[in-house]
Design a protein around this motif. Structure first.
Motif, short mmCIF file in Angstrom:
data_model
loop_
_atom_site.label_atom_id
_atom_site.label_comp_id
_atom_site.label_asym_id
_atom_site.label_seq_id
_atom_site.Cartn_x
_atom_site.Cartn_y
_atom_site.Cartn_z
N TYR A 191 28.57 -36.16 16.48
CA TYR A 191 28.90 -34.74 16.43
C TYR A 191 28.74 -34.15 15.03
N PHE A 192 27.90 -34.74 14.22
CA PHE A 192 27.80 -34.29 12.83
C PHE A 192 27.39 -32.82 12.75
N GLY A 193 28.10 -32.11 11.89
CA GLY A 193 27.82 -30.69 11.72
C GLY A 193 28.86 -30.10 10.78
N ASP A 194 29.13 -28.80 10.93
CA ASP A 194 30.05 -28.09 10.04
C ASP A 194 31.45 -28.70 10.07
N LEU A 195 31.93 -29.05 11.27
CA LEU A 195 33.30 -29.54 11.41
C LEU A 195 33.48 -30.87 10.68
N MET A 196 32.54 -31.79 10.86
CA MET A 196 32.66 -33.10 10.20
C MET A 196 32.56 -32.96 8.69
N SER A 197 31.65 -32.14 8.21
CA SER A 197 31.52 -31.92 6.77
C SER A 197 32.80 -31.32 6.21
N PHE A 250 36.80 -31.77 21.26
CA PHE A 250 37.04 -30.76 20.22
C PHE A 250 35.91 -30.76 19.19
N SER A 251 35.47 -31.96 18.81
CA SER A 251 34.40 -32.08 17.81
C SER A 251 33.08 -31.51 18.33
N GLU A 252 32.81 -31.74 19.61
CA GLU A 252 31.59 -31.22 20.22
C GLU A 252 31.64 -29.69 20.30
N ALA A 253 32.80 -29.16 20.70
CA ALA A 253 32.93 -27.71 20.88
C ALA A 253 32.88 -26.96 19.55
N ASN A 254 33.29 -27.62 18.46
CA ASN A 254 33.36 -26.95 17.16
C ASN A 254 32.35 -27.50 16.16
N ARG A 255 31.28 -28.04 16.66
CA ARG A 255 30.27 -28.66 15.79
C ARG A 255 29.70 -27.65 14.80
N ARG A 256 29.52 -26.42 15.25
CA ARG A 256 29.03 -25.34 14.39
C ARG A 256 30.15 -24.33 14.20
N LEU A 257 30.41 -23.97 12.94
CA LEU A 257 31.50 -23.05 12.62
C LEU A 257 31.01 -21.92 11.72
N THR A 258 31.57 -20.74 11.90
CA THR A 258 31.28 -19.63 10.99
C THR A 258 32.07 -19.86 9.70
#
Length: 368
Positions: A191-197, A250-258
């Motif tokens: 699920y790497f993306g904004d949330l993980m970073s 939760f991680s999948e749903a929030n992978r991309r964040l504003t």
């Protein structure tokens, strides 16, 4: 009087992997039966095609994969296997939302092939063709070069319409390295993306690592705990076990964040952590008695009870500010005298009733 540790609790402490395996099994059972199927496509890519795809990153090694560790003799045996047409194990790839393919299983093999074709090492320790010992790719006879480049590798691609929890389960099943990846390492890659970073950054910015007494968070424990708080705090009323699957969703749903969402998540964690530390001081997240004897230096179930319970009070404006000593004695009394709370932080901690009980108990404890 403190509750005596049971055999079941002791087994959870001594054999945590067994509990994790059960969480994976529970996770799959939480998926509707019609969605448990793995959707795949099979491709036979030539070595030449694979090297091209690795170079343009249409096939890429994700963050959760281990670094390259093969020795030159190990790498050379793989190249020799290509030459003698020995079957190579299947490569597993994951189809990302942008259509690129991430490597699930096969990092060492694919990296070895690219390194050899790009002349980064010479063959060493050959048994079938010792005549090629010491040769780099460009030094081989052109016929050997073409033979290697034309060899095909069977690749199974897990398609993006596969349910995320099914993908997570497959990743775990293929996780057979000498040092197995933790659930968070798998989650970080899948699920790497904004949330993980953001979780990685917040764990460092908030001095959370020092609070957990972690010098180098190689296994991503702090990152997982940050995600655990965000998931429970954001969707507390919707929580369903197993906890690992809940965090995955939760991680999948929030992978991309504003940027605004990132700011809200960062603020919620930092403000809540500071409030908990203000209340409990050096006893933050510890299990202890009224004589301040520490039984456990960190308990993850107590962690989410404190973080989510205090966050709910902050949101409602009902957090009771009090001297640290008083707050510590209140928590110690709760741990010693409330048998249900004690069980909620010790046994079957991911059950819905246990999660809700311990969070609500902390919320009431520190409310106006």
């Amino acid at each position: 009087m403190a509750t005596k540790t049971t055999g079941h609790q002791l087994a959870d402490i001594l054999f945590p992997e067994a509990r994790e395996q059960q969480d994976f099994a529970d996770g799959i059972l939480s998926v509707p039966p019609e969605q448990r199927k793995l959707h795949t496509e099979t491709y036979d890519f030539t070595v030449e095609t694979i090297v091209e795809k690795l170079n343009d990153e249409s096939i890429f090694i994700p963050h959760f994969q281990r670094r390259y560790v093969w020795t030159e003799p190990q790498a050379s045996r793989l190249i020799e296997s290509l030459i003698i047409q020995c079957p190579i194990p299947v490569i597993y790839l994951n189809q990302e939302n942008d259509e690129r393919l991430s490597v699930i299983d096969g990092n060492q093999r694919l990296t070895t092939i690219r390194r050899f074709v790009e002349n980064q090492f010479a063959l060493k320790g050959l048994t079938a063709y010792p005549e090629l010992e010491g040769s780099r790719f460009f030094e081989l006879d052109p016929r050997f070069q073409r033979h290697i480049l034309n060899r095909t590798l069977r690749c199974i691609v897990i398609l993006k319409d596969t349910h995320p929890q099914v993908k997570f389960d497959v990743f775990e099943r293929l996780n057979t390295g000498a040092t197995k990846l933790t659930p968070q390492e798998l989650r970080h890659g899948l699920y790497f993306g904004d949330l993980m970073s953001l979780a990685t950054a917040v764990a460092k910015e908030s001095e959370f690592l020092s609070l957990l007494e972690i010098k180098n968070d190689k296994r991503m424990k702090a990152e997982e705990l940050v995600l655990r708080f965000w998931a429970l705090n954001s969707d507390f009323d919707k929580y369903r076990k197993p906890l690992a699957s809940f965090i995955n969703a939760f991680s999948e749903a929030n992978r991309r964040l504003t940027p605004e969402q990132q700011g809200e998540f960062r603020k919620s964690f930092k403000e809540t952590l500071e409030a908990v530390k203000s209340l409990l001081g050096d006893m933050t997240f510890r299990i202890f008695d009224r004589a301040f004897n520490v039984e456990s230096s960190f308990n993850s179930a107590l962690y989410d009870a404190l973080m989510v319970g205090v966050a709910q009070n902050l949101a409602s404006g009902k957090l009771s500010l009090m001297p640290t000593k008083k707050a510590q004695l209140l928590l110690a009394s709760l741990i010693e005298n409330d048998e249900q709370f004690r069980r909620a932080i010790s046994i079957a901690t991911s059950d819905e009733s246990q999660v809700r009980y311990r969070v609500n108990a902390i919320r009431k404890l520190f409310a106006n």
